[in-house]
Design a protein around this motif. Structure first.
Motif, PDB file in Angstrom:
ATOM      1  N   CYS A  35       0.437  -1.083  -0.205  1.00 29.13           N
ATOM      2  CA  CYS A  35      -0.257   0.080   0.041  1.00 29.13           C
ATOM      3  C   CYS A  35       0.568   1.178   0.014  1.00 29.13           C
ATOM      4  O   CYS A  35       0.359   2.384  -0.915  1.00 29.13           O
ATOM      5  CB  CYS A  35      -1.242   0.096   1.105  1.00 29.13           C
ATOM      6  SG  CYS A  35      -1.388  -1.272   1.336  1.00 29.13           S
ATOM      7  N   CYS A 103      -0.820   2.985   4.251  1.00 30.44           N
ATOM      8  CA  CYS A 103      -1.162   1.225   5.343  1.00 30.44           C
ATOM      9  C   CYS A 103      -1.843   1.956   6.384  1.00 30.44           C
ATOM     10  O   CYS A 103      -1.317   2.142   7.085  1.00 30.44           O
ATOM     11  CB  CYS A 103      -0.305  -0.180   4.817  1.00 30.44           C
ATOM     12  SG  CYS A 103      -1.776  -1.783   5.027  1.00 30.44           S
ATOM     13  N   ASP A 104      -3.032   1.013   6.737  1.00 37.52           N
ATOM     14  CA  ASP A 104      -3.429   0.352   8.196  1.00 37.52           C
ATOM     15  C   ASP A 104      -3.249   1.775   9.908  1.00 37.52           C
ATOM     16  O   ASP A 104      -3.162   2.785   9.825  1.00 37.52           O
ATOM     17  CB  ASP A 104      -3.925  -0.319   8.650  1.00 37.52           C
ATOM     18  CG  ASP A 104      -5.311  -0.985   8.261  1.00 37.52           C
ATOM     19  OD1 ASP A 104      -5.371  -0.626   6.661  1.00 37.52           O
ATOM     20  OD2 ASP A 104      -5.793  -1.931   8.409  1.00 37.52           O
ATOM     21  N   CYS A 176      -5.737   0.280   0.511  1.00 35.63           N
ATOM     22  CA  CYS A 176      -7.034  -0.971   0.159  1.00 35.63           C
ATOM     23  C   CYS A 176      -8.262   0.407  -0.238  1.00 35.63           C
ATOM     24  O   CYS A 176      -8.819   1.804   0.201  1.00 35.63           O
ATOM     25  CB  CYS A 176      -7.970  -1.390   1.623  1.00 35.63           C
ATOM     26  SG  CYS A 176      -7.033  -2.969   1.769  1.00 35.63           S
TER      27      CYS A 176
END
Ligand code: FES
Length: 554
Positions: A35, A103-104, A176
């Motif tokens: 990501c 990313c997260d 995502c």
């Protein structure tokens, strides 16, 4: 001379040492974090802006956390990355910093670090992937993984179809593209005022992502000369705005933990119950998976976060000032919505007020638990059932395919040992796939309870973040298969039909599970991590330390 000379080895001319602001570009680029794999290009765009505005940019690598690859779970390392970035920012001679995340966990880790150091900071998130496409339909990262795996487990999807779907789901660089944790935290960074307006939603592959990065580079040079530090941007009002906006976008339950952790670094008083109290009046407006139908590209083209904030203006502190130096009222005054299917109006929301993340209390979760109502099945929000208990997610995975498993559609599945200390790292396993025999009968949802987290892309009637967790003798450690459990989301309660005397007897016979982690960072984490209701930060990292180095021999 010593400081200049070694930088000269990189080929810089003398002008860079004329007193102009030194701007760090903290880059979480890594090929192991798909990501974030495009962030070198984003950093180049930030540098353009810094040079343009008269600053001296210096890019440096940070730890990176790839959600899809790291074991046992990327969350175990969020606090380590936050520590690492904090120390890098403090140890190097920087006047301001641009944080590149995606990313997260990379976004909250960097915000936690920035909060502790309190240098002037702008965040640039890397942007979502292009919408997933598979055989004529839109597919969302994460959300469709759970759906396809469930279909595959039920025998309705072949292995070949799974392999074909996975490439259509990841068509470009970026994080995502559902309203999962990465998209949620990108929106939270914008809602808190830490990144430029519209930054959260430009797709990673869109040229406007780089334009935004260049603008951030220009702006951070001004910030370096101002006093608009994270502690002045991320105020209690900013967190209240973020919580309300999280409800409006149907954001991830993980935002609860991350916002609590960031607030803890700043000493901003924020409690788990604030998330319920502030969000109760707020409808879900954004029609994105997993709660709705569309994906981040659609959200971007519909107007992005400014359009949502304009719709929610009546709930927000519109006088708040973020890194732009402008009030929120000024920013959203010209925001427009271009697609009312994707960003619904207040008068016709996707979900009614109070259908976002609810905070539950009761004798099963004295310190709280959360459930994302918009991703749950309405008929299960009030449910009484008998528990079927598993001491670990691995135990559950071994049992789930068993055709003789003693489980009904009404059973409440309880998985424990997946909290911050217990796993350790509180993995995203709370939305575990249903037992195979029920899937084959066409059951699509059941009440699931755990001390784990859930991926922001996940869905189902899943109660998460049960606190205290099983590993510290929370009541969830004492549940036995066959006990009756009552879930009543409208009254915000989760209770176990077992008397206090019996619970005391079970507690006396309980002993803590041994941790397999006896050295290194994991041991430090297990010894010091706080419960989910406090943000799962390490206890000694709460509070800010500032940018000054206690011993500076320069
Ligand atoms: Fe990185 Fe989803 S795996 S954002």
């Amino acid at each position: 001379m010593i400081y200049r000379s070694w930088l000269r080895a990189e080929g810089f001319t003398a002008e860079v040492f004329d007193g102009r602001p030194v701007i760090g570009i903290a880059n979480s680029w890594s090929e192991l974090t798909p990501c974030n794999a495009h962030l070198r290009g984003v950093a180049d765009a930030v540098k353009r802006g810094v040079w343009q505005a008269g600053g001296f940019p210096l890019e440096f690598p940070t730890m990176s956390l790839g959600e899809s690859l790291m074991r046992p779970t990327a969350m175990l390392f969020r606090n380590l990355m936050a520590m690492e970035v904090e120390e890098l920012l403090r140890a190097n001679p920087l006047d301001a910093v641009v944080l590149l995340s995606g990313c997260d966990k990379t976004t909250p880790a960097m915000l936690m670090a920035a909060a502790s150091v309190d240098l002037p900071t702008i965040m640039v998130t890397g942007g979502p992937m292009l919408n997933g496409r598979f055989r004529g339909t839109q597919v969302g990262s994460g959300t469709h993984v759970w759906r396809f795996e469930q279909e595959h487990a039920a025998g309705r999807m072949t292995q070949e179809d799974l392999l074909a779907a996975e490439t259509g789901m990841a068509r470009s660089c970026g994080h995502c593209m559902t309203m999962g944790t990465a998209s949620t935290m990108a929106c939270m960074a914008e809602a808190l005022g830490m990144q430029l307006p519209e930054s959260a939603t430009w797709p990673a592959a869109d040229s406007r992502r780089l334009r935004t990065a260049q603008q951030a580079g220009q702006r951070v040079v001004d910030l370096a000369r101002s006093d608009l530090r994270p502690s002045r941007v991320m105020t209690r009002q900013a967190f209240e705005n973020a919580i309300i906006i999280n409800a409006g976008i149907g954001g991830s339950t993980n935002a609860v933990i991350h916002l609590l952790a960031i607030a803890g670094r700043l000493g901003v008083p924020l409690a788990l119950d604030d998330f319920d109290l502030l969000a109760r009046r707020v409808p879900t407006l954004v029609n994105l998976m997993p709660s709705g139908k569309y994906l981040m590209e659609d959200f971007c083209y519909a107007g992005g976060l400014p359009a949502v904030m304009r719709e929610l203006a009546g709930f927000l502190h519109t006088g708040h000032v973020g890194v732009t130096g402008r009030t929120l009222a000024d920013i959203i005054a010209t925001a427009e919505c271009w697609n009312r299917e994707v960003i619904r109006p207040m008068a016709d929301p996707l979900q009614p007020p109070g259908s976002g993340t609810a905070v539950l209390r009761g004798n099963l979760c004295p310190d709280g638990a959360v459930i994302k109502q918009s991703a749950a099945s309405p008929h299960l929000l009030c449910h009484r059932g008998q528990a079927l208990v598993f001491d670990s997610i691995e135990d559950y995975h071994r049992a789930a395919p068993d055709p003789h498993l003693d489980v009904q559609e009404s059973t409440i599945l309880v998985v424990r040992g997946a909290g911050p200390k217990g796993y350790p790292g509180m993995p995203e396993v709370g939305n575990f796939v249903l037992p195979t025999k029920l899937l084959e009968r066409g059951v699509t949802d059941m009440v699931r309870i755990s001390d784990a987290r859930m991926s922001g892309t996940g869905y189902g009637t899943v109660v998460l973040h049960v606190a205290p967790e099983a590993a510290v003798a929370g009541p969830v450690a004492l549940v036995q298969s066959g006990d009756w459990i009552n879930l009543d989301v409208p009254t915000r309660t989760l209770t176990l039909d077992v008397g206090d005397d019996e619970l005391a007897r079970r507690l006396a016979a309980w002993s803590p599970p041994a941790s397999p982690f006896t050295r290194g960072y994991a041991q430090l984490y297990v010894e010091h991590v706080q419960q989910a209701s406090q943000g799962a930060d390490l206890d000694f990292l709460a509070g800010a330390s500032g940018a000054a180095v206690p011993r500076d021999n320069h």
